[in-house]
Design a protein around this motif. Structure first.
Motif, PDB file in Angstrom:
ATOM      1  N   ILE A  76      31.182  35.676  -1.872  1.00 12.22           N
ATOM      2  CA  ILE A  76      31.751  34.383  -2.271  1.00 12.22           C
ATOM      3  C   ILE A  76      31.300  33.281  -1.314  1.00 12.22           C
ATOM      4  O   ILE A  76      31.032  32.147  -1.740  1.00 12.22           O
ATOM      5  CB  ILE A  76      33.281  34.467  -2.361  1.00 12.22           C
ATOM      6  N   GLN A  79      28.042  32.074  -2.429  1.00 16.17           N
ATOM      7  CA  GLN A  79      28.155  31.206  -3.601  1.00 16.17           C
ATOM      8  C   GLN A  79      28.496  29.771  -3.183  1.00 16.17           C
ATOM      9  O   GLN A  79      27.966  28.808  -3.752  1.00 16.17           O
ATOM     10  CB  GLN A  79      29.226  31.736  -4.553  1.00 16.17           C
ATOM     11  N   PHE A  80      29.378  29.619  -2.207  1.00 16.60           N
ATOM     12  CA  PHE A  80      29.685  28.283  -1.700  1.00 16.60           C
ATOM     13  C   PHE A  80      28.447  27.656  -1.071  1.00 16.60           C
ATOM     14  O   PHE A  80      28.134  26.485  -1.316  1.00 16.60           O
ATOM     15  CB  PHE A  80      30.824  28.341  -0.681  1.00 16.60           C
ATOM     16  N   THR A  85      29.512  27.588  -6.819  1.00 14.60           N
ATOM     17  CA  THR A  85      30.914  27.349  -7.136  1.00 14.60           C
ATOM     18  C   THR A  85      31.070  25.956  -7.730  1.00 14.60           C
ATOM     19  O   THR A  85      30.243  25.068  -7.494  1.00 14.60           O
ATOM     20  CB  THR A  85      31.779  27.458  -5.873  1.00 14.60           C
ATOM     21  N   ASP A  86      32.123  25.765  -8.495  1.00 14.24           N
ATOM     22  CA  ASP A  86      32.481  24.438  -8.995  1.00 14.24           C
ATOM     23  C   ASP A  86      33.878  24.111  -8.503  1.00 14.24           C
ATOM     24  O   ASP A  86      34.807  24.912  -8.674  1.00 14.24           O
ATOM     25  CB  ASP A  86      32.452  24.392 -10.528  1.00 14.24           C
ATOM     26  N   LYS A  87      34.033  22.940  -7.888  1.00 16.38           N
ATOM     27  CA  LYS A  87      35.329  22.502  -7.380  1.00 16.38           C
ATOM     28  C   LYS A  87      35.597  21.095  -7.879  1.00 16.38           C
ATOM     29  O   LYS A  87      34.719  20.251  -7.846  1.00 16.38           O
ATOM     30  CB  LYS A  87      35.335  22.482  -5.842  1.00 16.38           C
ATOM     31  N   LEU A 195      38.867  25.497  -9.356  1.00 11.77           N
ATOM     32  CA  LEU A 195      37.841  26.230  -8.610  1.00 11.77           C
ATOM     33  C   LEU A 195      37.271  27.313  -9.507  1.00 11.77           C
ATOM     34  O   LEU A 195      38.025  28.068 -10.134  1.00 11.77           O
ATOM     35  CB  LEU A 195      38.446  26.858  -7.346  1.00 11.77           C
ATOM     36  N   SER A 196      35.965  27.386  -9.584  1.00 16.43           N
ATOM     37  CA  SER A 196      35.340  28.462 -10.347  1.00 16.43           C
ATOM     38  C   SER A 196      34.203  29.073  -9.544  1.00 16.43           C
ATOM     39  O   SER A 196      33.517  28.396  -8.775  1.00 16.43           O
ATOM     40  CB  SER A 196      34.837  27.959 -11.710  1.00 16.43           C
ATOM     41  N   PHE A 197      34.021  30.389  -9.716  1.00 14.97           N
ATOM     42  CA  PHE A 197      32.986  31.137  -9.007  1.00 14.97           C
ATOM     43  C   PHE A 197      32.788  32.467  -9.729  1.00 14.97           C
ATOM     44  O   PHE A 197      33.522  32.790 -10.686  1.00 14.97           O
ATOM     45  CB  PHE A 197      33.376  31.372  -7.535  1.00 14.97           C
ATOM     46  N   ARG A 205      32.226  35.124 -14.535  1.00 13.16           N
ATOM     47  CA  ARG A 205      32.556  33.766 -14.112  1.00 13.16           C
ATOM     48  C   ARG A 205      34.054  33.549 -14.266  1.00 13.16           C
ATOM     49  O   ARG A 205      34.627  33.769 -15.340  1.00 13.16           O
ATOM     50  CB  ARG A 205      31.795  32.735 -14.955  1.00 13.16           C
ATOM     51  N   GLN A 207      37.498  30.997 -13.557  1.00 15.51           N
ATOM     52  CA  GLN A 207      37.962  29.617 -13.332  1.00 15.51           C
ATOM     53  C   GLN A 207      39.468  29.608 -13.161  1.00 15.51           C
ATOM     54  O   GLN A 207      40.189  30.213 -13.945  1.00 15.51           O
ATOM     55  CB  GLN A 207      37.577  28.686 -14.465  1.00 15.51           C
TER      56      GLN A 207
END
Length: 214
Positions: A76, A79-80, A85-87, A195-197, A205, A207
């Motif tokens: 993870i 991914q950041f 990731t989407d924040k 937050l998604s990852f 995926r 969310q």
């Protein structure tokens, strides 16, 4: 189960926990004895396998993911780092902001005024924030704007400094807003709402959403 975990746990499986961090609580301990009460220390008392991945400012609330093993932490965290990731954050900012846009200017630490940060166009590391107005509101007769903020980079204090740079500091921000803007709300009105990852084991995926408390 401890009341803190009951109140703030959003998801837990063999790989990670997703926590709603309340405003006013540090993510990790500070340097002095009076700053040892923090989210990760509270979690470690309940789950000794808890491993840090990312953090939020003390006065920011919202979603934080903690790993429960080294492989998940590595996965993870990568991914950041690779922006997989989407924040998104929600904020109340001072004044009447219109439309949507992007702030693209570097943010650096200001050693003359700790813990403040400031914009610095000469800094090489970029800082990029997308913003979009949700609605206009009023607090005690003062115009404020509810906005969705999407940080593309993750510099310290990036969202707070970028909103100040636009001329619309975040309401309740004791570092970057005026005294009047600070006093409109009893807290910093900045919340990590989505937050998604990718799941570190299944690759699915994911969310998650966290209700905005202001």
């Amino acid at each position: 189960m401890n009341n803190f975990l009951t109140d703030h746990l959003i998801h837990r499986d063999d790989a990670f926990m997703l926590i709603h961090k309340p405003a006013g609580l540090l993510t990790v301990p500070g340097k002095t004895p009076d700053l040892q009460d923090c989210l990760i220390n509270r979690l470690l008392e309940l789950e000794p396998r808890t491993l840090l991945i990312h953090r939020l400012d003390r006065d920011t609330s919202g979603l934080l993911v903690f790993a429960l093993n080294k492989d998940a932490q590595k996965n993870i965290s990568r991914q950041f780092q690779e922006r997989q990731t989407d924040k998104t954050y929600q904020a109340l900012v001072a004044g009447r902001l219109e439309g949507e846009g992007t702030v693209d200017i570097p943010v650096v630490y200001d050693p003359t005024r700790p813990p403040l940060h400031q914009v610095d166009p000469n800094e090489k590391k970029p800082a990029l924030t997308h913003w979009k107005v949700q609605q206009h509101e009023q607090i005690d007769g003062h115009d404020v704007t509810r906005v969705i903020l999407t940080p593309i980079t993750g510099r310290s204090h990036q969202l707070r400094v970028h909103m100040q740079y636009l001329g619309h500091p975040i309401v309740g921000d004791t570092l970057y807003a005026t005294t009047e803007q600070q006093q409109l709300m009893p807290r910093l009105c900045l919340h990590a709402q989505q937050l998604s990852f990718y799941h570190p084991i299944t690759g699915q995926r994911l969310q998650y959403l966290c209700e905005v408390p202001f």
